[in-house]
Motif scaffolding. Sequence first.
Motif, PDB file in Angstrom:
ATOM      1  N   SER A   1       0.828  -1.212   0.000  1.00  0.00           N
ATOM      2  CA  SER A   1       0.000   0.000   0.000  1.00  0.00           C
ATOM      3  C   SER A   1       0.857   1.255   0.000  1.00  0.00           C
ATOM      4  O   SER A   1       0.510   2.259  -0.645  1.00  0.00           O
ATOM      5  N   LEU A   2       1.997   1.219   0.693  1.00  0.00           N
ATOM      6  CA  LEU A   2       2.878   2.388   0.730  1.00  0.00           C
ATOM      7  C   LEU A   2       3.494   2.647  -0.639  1.00  0.00           C
ATOM      8  O   LEU A   2       3.551   3.794  -1.101  1.00  0.00           O
ATOM      9  N   GLN A   3       3.949   1.597  -1.296  1.00  0.00           N
ATOM     10  CA  GLN A   3       4.522   1.757  -2.627  1.00  0.00           C
ATOM     11  C   GLN A   3       3.461   2.218  -3.631  1.00  0.00           C
ATOM     12  O   GLN A   3       3.746   3.034  -4.516  1.00  0.00           O
ATOM     13  N   SER A   4       2.251   1.703  -3.496  1.00  0.00           N
ATOM     14  CA  SER A   4       1.165   2.123  -4.388  1.00  0.00           C
ATOM     15  C   SER A   4       0.818   3.592  -4.168  1.00  0.00           C
ATOM     16  O   SER A   4       0.551   4.335  -5.121  1.00  0.00           O
TER      17      SER A   4
ATOM     18  N   VAL B   1       3.129   5.887  -6.063  1.00  0.00           N
ATOM     19  CA  VAL B   1       2.745   6.054  -7.466  1.00  0.00           C
ATOM     20  C   VAL B   1       1.627   7.088  -7.571  1.00  0.00           C
ATOM     21  O   VAL B   1       1.668   7.996  -8.415  1.00  0.00           O
ATOM     22  N   ALA B   2       0.617   6.966  -6.712  1.00  0.00           N
ATOM     23  CA  ALA B   2      -0.492   7.919  -6.716  1.00  0.00           C
ATOM     24  C   ALA B   2      -0.007   9.335  -6.404  1.00  0.00           C
ATOM     25  O   ALA B   2      -0.474  10.316  -6.999  1.00  0.00           O
ATOM     26  N   HIS B   3       0.953   9.450  -5.490  1.00  0.00           N
ATOM     27  CA  HIS B   3       1.505  10.758  -5.118  1.00  0.00           C
ATOM     28  C   HIS B   3       2.227  11.396  -6.308  1.00  0.00           C
ATOM     29  O   HIS B   3       2.095  12.606  -6.557  1.00  0.00           O
ATOM     30  N   ALA B   4       2.973  10.575  -7.040  1.00  0.00           N
ATOM     31  CA  ALA B   4       3.667  11.084  -8.230  1.00  0.00           C
ATOM     32  C   ALA B   4       2.660  11.566  -9.275  1.00  0.00           C
ATOM     33  O   ALA B   4       2.845  12.623  -9.891  1.00  0.00           O
TER      34      ALA B   4
ATOM     35  N   ALA C   1      -8.305   7.779  -8.373  1.00  0.00           N
ATOM     36  CA  ALA C   1      -8.795   6.452  -8.736  1.00  0.00           C
ATOM     37  C   ALA C   1      -7.889   5.374  -8.132  1.00  0.00           C
ATOM     38  O   ALA C   1      -8.373   4.346  -7.625  1.00  0.00           O
ATOM     39  N   LEU C   2      -6.573   5.614  -8.160  1.00  0.00           N
ATOM     40  CA  LEU C   2      -5.629   4.666  -7.577  1.00  0.00           C
ATOM     41  C   LEU C   2      -5.780   4.626  -6.068  1.00  0.00           C
ATOM     42  O   LEU C   2      -5.735   3.551  -5.448  1.00  0.00           O
ATOM     43  N   GLN C   3      -5.969   5.788  -5.444  1.00  0.00           N
ATOM     44  CA  GLN C   3      -6.208   5.834  -3.996  1.00  0.00           C
ATOM     45  C   GLN C   3      -7.419   4.983  -3.625  1.00  0.00           C
ATOM     46  O   GLN C   3      -7.383   4.212  -2.653  1.00  0.00           O
ATOM     47  N   SER C   4      -8.482   5.121  -4.390  1.00  0.00           N
ATOM     48  CA  SER C   4      -9.700   4.357  -4.125  1.00  0.00           C
ATOM     49  C   SER C   4      -9.449   2.856  -4.228  1.00  0.00           C
ATOM     50  O   SER C   4      -9.927   2.064  -3.410  1.00  0.00           O
ATOM     51  N   ARG C   5      -8.672   2.472  -5.227  1.00  0.00           N
ATOM     52  CA  ARG C   5      -8.373   1.050  -5.417  1.00  0.00           C
ATOM     53  C   ARG C   5      -7.476   0.525  -4.295  1.00  0.00           C
ATOM     54  O   ARG C   5      -7.669  -0.598  -3.809  1.00  0.00           O
TER      55      ARG C   5
ATOM     56  N   VAL D   1      -8.467  -2.585  -1.847  1.00  0.00           N
ATOM     57  CA  VAL D   1      -7.682  -3.824  -1.825  1.00  0.00           C
ATOM     58  C   VAL D   1      -6.960  -4.028  -0.495  1.00  0.00           C
ATOM     59  O   VAL D   1      -6.942  -5.135   0.053  1.00  0.00           O
ATOM     60  N   PHE D   2      -6.364  -2.954   0.047  1.00  0.00           N
ATOM     61  CA  PHE D   2      -5.499  -3.091   1.220  1.00  0.00           C
ATOM     62  C   PHE D   2      -6.115  -2.559   2.518  1.00  0.00           C
ATOM     63  O   PHE D   2      -5.510  -2.717   3.579  1.00  0.00           O
ATOM     64  N   ALA D   3      -7.273  -1.907   2.449  1.00  0.00           N
ATOM     65  CA  ALA D   3      -7.886  -1.280   3.627  1.00  0.00           C
ATOM     66  C   ALA D   3      -6.972  -0.215   4.227  1.00  0.00           C
ATOM     67  O   ALA D   3      -6.915  -0.021   5.437  1.00  0.00           O
ATOM     68  N   VAL D   4      -6.238   0.461   3.356  1.00  0.00           N
ATOM     69  CA  VAL D   4      -5.356   1.564   3.735  1.00  0.00           C
ATOM     70  C   VAL D   4      -5.734   2.765   2.875  1.00  0.00           C
ATOM     71  O   VAL D   4      -5.718   2.668   1.654  1.00  0.00           O
ATOM     72  N   ASP D   5      -6.081   3.877   3.510  1.00  0.00           N
ATOM     73  CA  ASP D   5      -6.572   5.041   2.770  1.00  0.00           C
ATOM     74  C   ASP D   5      -5.636   6.226   2.972  1.00  0.00           C
ATOM     75  O   ASP D   5      -5.692   6.912   3.992  1.00  0.00           O
ATOM     76  N   ILE D   6      -4.745   6.433   2.010  1.00  0.00           N
ATOM     77  CA  ILE D   6      -3.787   7.541   2.062  1.00  0.00           C
ATOM     78  C   ILE D   6      -4.089   8.486   0.912  1.00  0.00           C
ATOM     79  O   ILE D   6      -4.033   8.083  -0.254  1.00  0.00           O
ATOM     80  N   HIS D   7      -4.392   9.728   1.226  1.00  0.00           N
ATOM     81  CA  HIS D   7      -4.652  10.700   0.165  1.00  0.00           C
ATOM     82  C   HIS D   7      -3.379  10.905  -0.648  1.00  0.00           C
ATOM     83  O   HIS D   7      -2.287  11.040  -0.081  1.00  0.00           O
ATOM     84  N   PRO D   8      -3.484  10.923  -1.974  1.00  0.00           N
ATOM     85  CA  PRO D   8      -2.278  11.053  -2.801  1.00  0.00           C
ATOM     86  C   PRO D   8      -1.523  12.366  -2.622  1.00  0.00           C
ATOM     87  O   PRO D   8      -0.355  12.459  -2.999  1.00  0.00           O
TER      88      PRO D   8
END
Length: 204
Positions: free
Chosen positions: A27-30, A33-36, A48-52, A56-63
Amino acid sequence: MIEAFKDRDPACGSYSWALLYLKGYHSLQSYRVAHALWNQGRKVLALALQSRISEVFAVDIHPAAKIGEGILLDHGTGLVIGETAVVGNRVSLMQGITLGGTGKETGDRHPKIGHGALIGAGATILGNLSVGEGAMVAAGSLVLKDIPPHSMVAGNPAKIVGRVEEEDPSLSMKHDAAKDLFEHTIFGSAQGKVNGALHCEHKC
């Protein structure tokens, strides 16, 4: 970055385990990507990537959140990090943590976590406040005010219960470091009430 998982998570037997099995790492690596994508102005795709990631991981980090290097998301489940949150280097975050807003603020409204901090499971930190470098937040605490560097806080609302001697408690992952302090605080408070009652009995 993968070293944070191998060095600090006793359940991580090898670097390949983090790559293959640990959703905190995934989730951190994903998020990165969303942050970039967010920084490139591709905000719809980033969201959209944040939502996915959340699904999938039950981790919600704003990009848009800013997260440093050497981060450990131990388990990760239930972790929420808001849009204007900043997480420094070498921070360890357990499961069920919220770095959120109070609902009353606009603009810069999320917490800033200093380098080397250790945030315990289920801790809730709300508002545009600062958690100082090398601070430790006990599991289940509700933080609503700034925390000085190398302070140990616990409770709802959180209060300072001691001082962290280590430079980066996030690296040692000693969650029981405050055990003696908690016992001292609890029993000391109880003894104080008993002594107060006895004093009142004789003087009142």
